[in-house]
Enzyme design. Structure first.
Site, mmCIF file in Angstrom:
data_model
loop_
_atom_site.group_PDB
_atom_site.id
_atom_site.type_symbol
_atom_site.label_atom_id
_atom_site.label_comp_id
_atom_site.label_asym_id
_atom_site.label_seq_id
_atom_site.Cartn_x
_atom_site.Cartn_y
_atom_site.Cartn_z
ATOM 1 N N GLU A 11 40.803 31.781 46.405
ATOM 2 C CA GLU A 11 41.158 31.252 45.176
ATOM 3 C C GLU A 11 41.983 30.799 45.146
ATOM 4 O OE1 GLU A 11 39.517 33.457 41.790
ATOM 5 O OE2 GLU A 11 37.407 34.346 42.734
ATOM 6 N N ASP A 33 31.242 31.466 40.795
ATOM 7 C CA ASP A 33 32.491 30.976 39.504
ATOM 8 C C ASP A 33 33.417 31.806 40.653
ATOM 9 O OD1 ASP A 33 33.970 30.111 37.347
ATOM 10 O OD2 ASP A 33 33.615 32.567 36.525
ATOM 11 N N HIS A 85 36.455 30.392 38.567
ATOM 12 C CA HIS A 85 36.855 31.850 38.455
ATOM 13 C C HIS A 85 36.978 32.065 36.826
ATOM 14 C CE1 HIS A 85 38.649 35.882 39.889
ATOM 15 N NE2 HIS A 85 37.452 36.108 38.613
ATOM 16 N N THR A 100 29.263 35.496 39.807
ATOM 17 C CA THR A 100 29.324 35.656 38.824
ATOM 18 C C THR A 100 30.986 36.466 38.887
ATOM 19 O OG1 THR A 100 28.541 36.345 36.669
ATOM 20 C CG2 THR A 100 28.950 33.835 36.791
ATOM 21 N N ALA A 101 30.196 37.398 39.273
ATOM 22 C CA ALA A 101 31.392 39.099 39.298
ATOM 23 C C ALA A 101 32.862 38.500 40.473
ATOM 24 C CB ALA A 101 30.085 39.902 40.134
ATOM 25 N N ARG A 102 32.323 38.987 41.690
ATOM 26 C CA ARG A 102 33.989 39.360 42.758
ATOM 27 C C ARG A 102 32.985 38.063 44.302
ATOM 28 N NH1 ARG A 102 34.533 41.342 38.975
ATOM 29 N NH2 ARG A 102 35.072 43.160 38.140
#
Length: 313
Positions: A260, A255, A279, A229-231
Site C-alpha cells: 500500500e 480494503d 485501508h 478487511t484484515a491483512r
C-alpha cells in the site's frame, strides 16, 4: 528523563482528548504525522528522545527502536501491529501495545458495505449513471446466503452478528470456537467454510503466508465473493487476479493490500469484478476517538509500571 511522546497517527493533534490526557500527566506530545513514506534519515530520528510513541501503521523497525535508548513503550492506535518489529522491541525492553476492541464495529460495517456493493454493484451503477446511462440489472440479496467468516475475534464476531440480522447462514473458522457464546453460528473447519461460503470474509491475524491462495480460490463457489478487511498478506494477490480474470469466482472486495498504496504494476490493477478501498475499514470518527484514547491510556499505564488490560502484544 525525557517526557516526550511521539505521535505519528495523523488524526490525533493538539487540543484533542488524547493531547489533554497526556499533558495532564506531565507528558509532552510531539506530533509527526505519517502522511507519506519517510526518508531513511527521517526514520532514524523519528523517535529521538521519546519516552513513548503512539504510532499508525507505518514501519517501526529494529534500527529505529535501537536508535531510541529512552523509549519505553510503543502503542498502535489500531489492532494490527505487523509493521512494528516486536522481536526487536522485546530484546530492547520496549513494550508494544495495540488497541483491540476499538474499531471492530467500524470494520464490520465496512465489510457489510463491501458485501452489499458486490451484491448490487453499487459503485458500477453510480458510475454508469454519472456517465449518462441508467442501468437496471438485477442484483442479488444477502438474505439466505452463506457468510463464511475466517477468524472470530472482535471484528469476525461483529460481522457474524450483522449477517445473522440480515438472515444469512453464518459459518466460522477459528482456532477457538465457542458455540455457547455464538449459538447462531456454525463453527466449521477452514476448508468447509471456504467451499460453502457465498461471501468469504477474512478477519484473521497475519500468518506469514497467504491463507487464500490458488487451492482455496479453486475450492470456492464460482458465484462466491472474497472480502478482505484484515491483512493484505492473507491473500495471494496474483492468484486472486488470475481467478477473477478467468471468472473462477464472481468477484472480490479488498480494503487491504499486500503493498500500500497500490503500485502501478500491481497484479490487481484493472481487474474486473474487483473493488478496492484504501485501508479505511477502521477509520470512523468514533473508532478513531476510541483507539487514540486507548493507545494513550496504554502508554501511560506502561510508564506508570502497570499493565494495560488486554493490550500488550
Amino acid at each position: 528523563m525525557s517526557n516526550r511522546i511521539v505521535i505519528t497517527t495523523d488524526y490525533l493533534g493538539e487540543g484533542d482528548e488524547v493531547d489533554r490526557l497526556l499533558r495532564s500527566r506531565g507528558c509532552e506530545p510531539v506530533y509527526a504525522p505519517s502522511t507519506q513514506r519517510r526518508s531513511p534519515d527521517e526514520q532514524a530520528h523519528l523517535l529521538d528522545g521519546a519516552l513513548g510513541a503512539i504510532v499508525s501503521s507505518e514501519p517501526i523497525t529494529r534500527e529505529m527502536l535501537a536508535a531510541a535508548p529512552t523509549l519505553k513503550v510503543v502503542a498502535r492506535s489500531g489492532v494490527g501491529y505487523d509493521a512494528v518489529d516486536v522481536a526487536a522491541a522485546a530484546e530492547l525492553g520496549i513494550t508494544v501495545c495495540n488497541t483491540p476492541g476499538t474499531n471492530h464495529h467500524a470494520v464490520a460495517e465496512l465489510t457489510l458495505g463491501l458485501m452489499l456493493n458486490c451484491a448490487r454493484r453499487l459503485t458500477n451503477v453510480t458510475r454508469a449513471v454519472e456517465e449518462g446511462a441508467w442501468p437496471r440489472d438485477a442484483g442479488t440479496e444477502l438474505r439466505g446466503k452463506t457468510l463464511g467468516v475466517v477468524g472470530f475475534g472482535a471484528s469476525g464476531r461483529a460481522i457474524a452478528t450483522l449477517g445473522i440480522a440480515l438472515g444469512m447462514r453464518v459459518l466460522a473458522s477459528t482456532g477457538h470456537p465457542d458455540p455457547s457464546a455464538a449459538p447462531d453460528v456454525d463453527f466449521a473447519d477452514f476448508d468447509r467454510v471456504v467451499s460453502e461460503a457465498d461471501y468469504l470474509t477474512l478477519h484473521a491475524r497475519a500468518t506469514g503466508h497467504p491463507v487464500i491462495g490458488v487451492d482455496q480460490l479453486a475450492a470456492m463457489k464460482a458465484t462466491a465473493y472474497l472480502i478482505n478487511t484484515a491483512r493484505g498478506s492473507l491473500v495471494d494477490e496474483p492468484a486472486l487476479a488470475d481467478a477473477l480474470r478467468n471468472q473462477r469466482i464472481a468477484g472480490a472486495a479488498l480494503d487491504v493490500l499486500d503493498h500500500e498504496p497500490m503500485r502501478d504494476d500491481d497484479p490487481l490493477r484493472g481487474v474486473e469484478n474487483l473493488w478496492i478501498t484504501s485501508h479505511l475499514a477502521g477509520q470512523t470518527v468514533e473508532a478513531r476517538q476510541r483507539s487514540g484514547l486507548a493507545a494513550a491510556e496504554a502508554v501511560l499505564a506502561v510508564l506508570d509500571g502497570t499493565t494495560p488490560h488486554g493490550r500488550i502484544v
